[in-house]
Write a protein that holds these residues in place. Structure first.
Motif, PDB file in Angstrom:
ATOM      1  N   ILE A 206      17.033  72.136  13.659  1.00 24.10           N
ATOM      2  CA  ILE A 206      16.197  71.760  12.514  1.00 24.10           C
ATOM      3  C   ILE A 206      16.130  70.240  12.408  1.00 24.10           C
ATOM      4  N   LEU A 207      14.911  69.752  12.123  1.00 26.39           N
ATOM      5  CA  LEU A 207      14.735  68.312  11.878  1.00 26.39           C
ATOM      6  C   LEU A 207      14.970  68.066  10.398  1.00 26.39           C
TER       7      LEU A 207
ATOM      8  N   LEU B  92       5.800  61.551  -4.709  1.00 23.66           N
ATOM      9  CA  LEU B  92       7.145  62.127  -4.751  1.00 23.66           C
ATOM     10  C   LEU B  92       7.798  61.904  -6.106  1.00 23.66           C
ATOM     11  N   GLN B  93       7.600  60.722  -6.710  1.00 20.75           N
ATOM     12  CA  GLN B  93       8.181  60.428  -8.010  1.00 20.75           C
ATOM     13  C   GLN B  93       7.475  61.192  -9.130  1.00 20.75           C
ATOM     14  N   ASP B  94       6.149  61.415  -8.938  1.00 23.28           N
ATOM     15  CA  ASP B  94       5.390  62.127  -9.980  1.00 23.28           C
ATOM     16  C   ASP B  94       5.568  63.639  -9.881  1.00 23.28           C
ATOM     17  N   LYS B  95       5.364  64.190  -8.673  1.00 24.42           N
ATOM     18  CA  LYS B  95       5.370  65.645  -8.495  1.00 24.42           C
ATOM     19  C   LYS B  95       6.722  66.194  -8.053  1.00 24.42           C
ATOM     20  N   LYS B  96       7.664  65.324  -7.748  1.00 24.46           N
ATOM     21  CA  LYS B  96       9.004  65.696  -7.295  1.00 24.46           C
ATOM     22  C   LYS B  96       9.015  66.407  -5.937  1.00 24.46           C
ATOM     23  N   ILE B  97       7.895  66.464  -5.266  1.00 14.54           N
ATOM     24  CA  ILE B  97       7.830  67.074  -3.944  1.00 14.54           C
ATOM     25  C   ILE B  97       6.608  66.512  -3.210  1.00 14.54           C
ATOM     26  N   TRP B  98       6.735  66.361  -1.889  1.00 16.42           N
ATOM     27  CA  TRP B  98       5.607  65.882  -1.084  1.00 16.42           C
ATOM     28  C   TRP B  98       5.590  66.673   0.213  1.00 16.42           C
ATOM     29  N   GLU B  99       4.396  67.055   0.636  1.00 10.59           N
ATOM     30  CA  GLU B  99       4.239  67.814   1.873  1.00 10.59           C
ATOM     31  C   GLU B  99       3.034  67.268   2.626  1.00 10.59           C
ATOM     32  N   GLY B 100       3.216  67.009   3.915  1.00  6.19           N
ATOM     33  CA  GLY B 100       2.113  66.477   4.703  1.00  6.19           C
ATOM     34  C   GLY B 100       2.551  66.134   6.111  1.00  6.19           C
TER      35      GLY B 100
ATOM     36  N   TYR C 294       5.066  60.393  18.051  1.00 13.95           N
ATOM     37  CA  TYR C 294       5.197  61.840  17.858  1.00 13.95           C
ATOM     38  C   TYR C 294       4.783  62.166  16.423  1.00 13.95           C
ATOM     39  N   TRP C 295       4.295  63.382  16.253  1.00 19.21           N
ATOM     40  CA  TRP C 295       3.829  63.841  14.935  1.00 19.21           C
ATOM     41  C   TRP C 295       4.828  64.846  14.353  1.00 19.21           C
ATOM     42  N   ILE C 296       5.024  64.738  13.044  1.00 18.84           N
ATOM     43  CA  ILE C 296       5.880  65.720  12.340  1.00 18.84           C
ATOM     44  C   ILE C 296       5.158  66.178  11.072  1.00 18.84           C
ATOM     45  N   LYS C 297       5.420  67.439  10.712  1.00 18.17           N
ATOM     46  CA  LYS C 297       4.970  67.949   9.415  1.00 18.17           C
ATOM     47  C   LYS C 297       6.203  68.030   8.537  1.00 18.17           C
ATOM     48  N   ALA C 298       6.169  67.349   7.382  1.00 18.81           N
ATOM     49  CA  ALA C 298       7.380  67.211   6.561  1.00 18.81           C
ATOM     50  C   ALA C 298       7.163  67.723   5.148  1.00 18.81           C
ATOM     51  N   ILE C 299       8.272  68.195   4.565  1.00 19.79           N
ATOM     52  CA  ILE C 299       8.311  68.485   3.135  1.00 19.79           C
ATOM     53  C   ILE C 299       9.500  67.722   2.571  1.00 19.79           C
ATOM     54  N   ILE C 300       9.241  66.902   1.561  1.00 19.95           N
ATOM     55  CA  ILE C 300      10.270  66.029   0.979  1.00 19.95           C
ATOM     56  C   ILE C 300      10.473  66.437  -0.474  1.00 19.95           C
ATOM     57  N   PHE C 301      11.740  66.597  -0.877  1.00 24.49           N
ATOM     58  CA  PHE C 301      12.046  67.011  -2.256  1.00 24.49           C
ATOM     59  C   PHE C 301      13.331  66.310  -2.705  1.00 24.49           C
ATOM     60  N   PRO C 302      13.550  66.192  -4.024  1.00 27.28           N
ATOM     61  CA  PRO C 302      14.693  65.429  -4.540  1.00 27.28           C
ATOM     62  C   PRO C 302      16.026  66.137  -4.299  1.00 27.28           C
ATOM     63  N   LYS C 303      17.080  65.319  -4.291  1.00 21.78           N
ATOM     64  CA  LYS C 303      18.459  65.806  -4.223  1.00 21.78           C
ATOM     65  C   LYS C 303      19.156  65.408  -5.520  1.00 21.78           C
ATOM     66  N   TYR C 304      19.841  66.373  -6.191  1.00 16.52           N
ATOM     67  CA  TYR C 304      20.419  66.127  -7.511  1.00 16.52           C
ATOM     68  C   TYR C 304      21.944  66.117  -7.434  1.00 16.52           C
TER      69      TYR C 304
ATOM     70  N   SER D 142      14.595  65.905   3.369  1.00 20.74           N
ATOM     71  CA  SER D 142      13.354  66.053   4.110  1.00 20.74           C
ATOM     72  C   SER D 142      13.564  67.040   5.253  1.00 20.74           C
ATOM     73  N   ILE D 143      12.745  68.106   5.264  1.00 17.91           N
ATOM     74  CA  ILE D 143      12.733  69.071   6.365  1.00 17.91           C
ATOM     75  C   ILE D 143      11.454  68.839   7.153  1.00 17.91           C
ATOM     76  N   ARG D 144      11.583  68.705   8.496  1.00 18.08           N
ATOM     77  CA  ARG D 144      10.439  68.310   9.311  1.00 18.08           C
ATOM     78  C   ARG D 144      10.240  69.276  10.477  1.00 18.08           C
ATOM     79  N   ILE D 145       8.984  69.375  10.925  1.00 14.28           N
ATOM     80  CA  ILE D 145       8.618  70.191  12.083  1.00 14.28           C
ATOM     81  C   ILE D 145       7.855  69.304  13.061  1.00 14.28           C
ATOM     82  N   ASN D 146       8.231  69.388  14.322  1.00 13.66           N
ATOM     83  CA  ASN D 146       7.557  68.621  15.355  1.00 13.66           C
ATOM     84  C   ASN D 146       6.228  69.304  15.688  1.00 13.66           C
ATOM     85  N   ILE D 147       5.116  68.628  15.395  1.00 15.69           N
ATOM     86  CA  ILE D 147       3.794  69.218  15.639  1.00 15.69           C
ATOM     87  C   ILE D 147       3.015  68.399  16.675  1.00 15.69           C
TER      88      ILE D 147
END
Length: 679
Positions: free
Chosen positions: A327-328, A381-389, A401-411, A422-427
């Motif tokens: 896992i990335l 990320l600060q407004d919606k607390k999550i970002w995907e792209g 290299y290209w990655i598809k990522a989802i970023i979310f806060p850690k508490y 951040s969890i990423r996929i190599n695309i």
């Protein structure tokens, strides 16, 4: 297996502990019974002695009143040698008769007086002198002392107080015997005691009571032997489920009768002390068993929890290892400084963990990506607390290299944001395949333009519009095998390469077949007759590998003489896409034992010759029914990328009809096309 072993082990421990408790409590109970029997013996002895002392005091009272205090009887006895016996007896009767009547109320059974020469002078019962009494009198005459004896007369036992009689000058005159029935002593004991009593004569003893019948023959024989040996016996018996104490106490052994007299004492009350002790230990037993169950249950739960924790820890370790290897994943603090990365992330980025930890995430930024992109990323990320792209990155060696990522806060524990995960996929491969797909689509568009010029049958704008839709649908379908190829490429490092190569080979074959279909799709063969049986056979053959892999059987019943004027490859695409739709629905609904049945009939209505094709499957599913109904009833291009929609376009292009009989248990597809009889 470990849990089963734990259950067996704790069951064995429980049985051993239970056995120990039972043995230990039985030991304590037997010891308590022993102490109680000793105490019970003392109480019986004390009560007997008190009763015995009562009768002894009565004898002392009679002796004192009549032969110490009353001088008349002494004076009469002084004349034993000077007067004849009969006159002395009469005088004694006259002086003693009233007193004896009174003494009988004190349970005096008989009184006898013997001279110093052992001759009977007076007997209140007028019984003849016997050898036992004579022997007692001789002892008193010899020793000039009181003697207490027990006399056995058939079934009766008597207590005899034999006393010497002296005058005022202490001259021995006679012997008086005061006899009390032992049964009266027993009655007196029971009146003043909680226990029950009986007299037992050892040579006339029978175990006729019901509680003796509960004893084993061995114990009964031992009891008889002990009584004949003049042994005191204490034991516990059971009568009507009530345990009670039983005491045999030796009172007297007679050399004359050669037997012993026992006092039998027992307590048959339901709340006797034995029952109380037994009940107390039963409660203790139940309490300790309950405590034991609770203790072992707690130990079992604790050990079971430990085993589960170890199992979960092991699973988590394996899971973390899988995540680390495949896992990335990257973690940063609020400033974007890297705090954690997986091995797979290090592999794709070219950096080691030591080189990345503590560095800012911008170390991966590609020069082609603008700063505004990352500013918007952090803002979202600060407004919606999550970002995907999708993000274009650059590795340590400058490669893109290209990655598809989802970023979310850690508490933290206080629910405060301390960083980002951040969890990423190599695309990268997907991006390259999309580029190829775009080039293929452009080439296909060029071919379409050529076809529009050359093929007069496509001048009609409606048909051109349908062809555009068909091409869009086919183009989208190319993405499916391309995406699968990309996915299989990503698994090369994780799984067996042979399996992945087979999967990639299958998808490439699908792509190749699709491109071949496109190659011949628009060839001018409208005048050509198409045999329906050949079309169905080839369609099934093309999908055989995928059908076998999903365990789907296909049967068909089509007459070989049925022909149609629809071009071969167009009707083949209709059949193929309906079969692919059934294959997709079977996999989505996880259906088993799927059967697809294809049949065709020809009909002539108003001079028109048509063929009706029916394709039926037994796939079950509520979602399937709704999904198919929605595709067939759609008026827009929402489902242009589905197999069923593409079949519908081909049918409409060739002026055919397409409808569906759809339930949650099966689906029947009907296709009506122009038919041509063979000649």
């Amino acid at each position: 297996m470990e849990k089963k072993s734990l259950n067996i082990r704790y069951f064995i421990y429980f049985v051993i502990s239970l056995a120990f408790i039972v043995v230990f409590l039985n030991f304590l109970k037997e010891r308590e019974f022993k102490y109680f029997l000793l105490d019970y013996e003392k109480k019986v002895q004390k009560e007997y002695l008190e009763t015995f002392e009562h009768y002894k005091n009565i004898s002392e009272l009679i002796y004192f009143n009549e032969f110490i205090k009353n001088s008349n009887l002494i004076n009469i006895l002084k004349e034993l040698e000077s007067k004849d016996k009969e006159s002395i007896t009469n005088e004694l009767l006259v002086n003693f008769e009233d007193s004896f009547t009174f003494y009988k109320t004190l349970e005096l059974e008989e009184t006898t007086i013997y001279s110093s020469q052992n001759q009977l002078v007076l007997s209140t019962n007028e019984e003849p002198k016997d050898n036992f009494i004579s022997k007692i009198v001789n002892k008193v005459i010899t020793f000039k002392k009181d003697i207490i004896e027990y006399e056995i007369d058939e079934k009766n036992v008597y207590l005899i107080f034999s006393k010497p009689i002296f005058d005022e000058k202490l001259n021995f005159l006679a012997v008086i015997n005061l006899k009390f029935n032992f049964d009266s002593l027993i009655n007196h004991l029971e009146k003043n005691s909680d226990f029950r009593f009986r007299k037992i004569v050892s040579n006339d003893f029978s175990l006729d009571e019901s509680f003796f019948l509960n004893m084993t023959s061995q114990n009964r024989n031992k009891l008889v032997v002990d009584l004949n040996r003049q042994v005191d016996v204490s034991l516990i018996l059971k009568e009507k489920l009530i345990e009670f104490p039983l005491i045999f106490r030796t009172l007297f052994y007679s050399d004359f009768y050669k037997n012993s007299i026992y006092l039998l004492s027992y307590d048959l009350t339901q709340d006797n002390q034995i029952e109380k002790i037994d009940m107390f230990f039963d409660y203790i037993m139940l309490f300790l068993i309950l405590i034991l169950i609770i203790i072992y249950y707690l130990f079992y739960k604790i050990n079971n929890f430990k085993m589960q924790k170890e199992f979960l820890d092991k699973e988590y370790e394996e899971l973390f290892e899988q995540i680390d290897n495949y896992i990335l994943k990257v973690e940063t603090d609020l400033e974007g400084n890297i705090t954690f990365v997986t091995k797979n992330f290090c592999k794709i980025s070219g950096y080691t963990k030591e080189e990345l930890i503590g560095k800012n995430i911008n170390i991966l930024k590609h020069p082609d990506v603008s700063d505004k992109f990352f500013e918007k990323l952090w803002s979202d990320l600060q407004d919606k607390k999550i970002w995907e792209g999708e993000i274009k990155n650059q590795d340590k060696y400058g490669n893109s290299y290209w990655i598809k990522a989802i970023i979310f806060p850690k508490y933290d524990i206080n629910k405060q944001i301390i960083g980002y995960n951040s969890i990423r996929i190599n695309i990268t491969d997907t991006k390259q395949l999309q580029k190829i797909n775009r080039l293929l689509k452009e080439d296909l568009s060029n071919k379409l333009n050529e076809i529009k010029v050359k093929d007069k049958t496509l001048v009609d704008s409606t048909k051109v519009h349908l062809m555009s839709k068909i091409l869009d649908s086919l183009s989208h379908q190319w993405k499916i095998p391309i995406s699968k190829i990309s996915f299989e490429l990503q698994k090369l490092h994780k799984f067996n390469q042979t399996d992945i190569e087979n999967n990639i080979d299958l998808e490439l074959k699908n792509l190749s077949n699709m491109l071949n279909e496109i190659k011949y799709l628009f060839s001018t063969r409208n005048s050509e007759k198409t045999n329906l049986l050949s079309v169905v056979s080839e369609s099934i053959f093309n999908l055989k590998e995928e059908l076998d892999k999903s365990g789907i059987r296909v049967k068909f019943d089509i007459k070989p003489e049925i022909y149609t004027t629809i071009p071969f490859n167009e009707i083949k695409n209709i059949i193929l896409n309906i079969l692919k739709n059934s294959l997709e629905q079977a996999n989505m609904n996880k259906s088993e034992n799927v059967l697809i049945y294809i049949m065709a009939i020809d009909e002539k209505i108003d001079g028109n010759s048509d063929v009706v094709i029916k394709i039926e499957d037994n796939i079950k599913g509520e979602n399937k029914r709704d999904f198919i109904n929605e595709i067939l009833s759609a008026t827009d291009d929402k489902y242009f990328d589905t197999y069923l929609y593409l079949s519908k376009l081909f049918i409409e292009k060739n002026g055919g009809l397409f409808w569906c009989d759809n339930t949650i248990y099966n689906t029947s597809y009907y296709i009506k096309l122009n038919k041509q009889d063979s000649k």
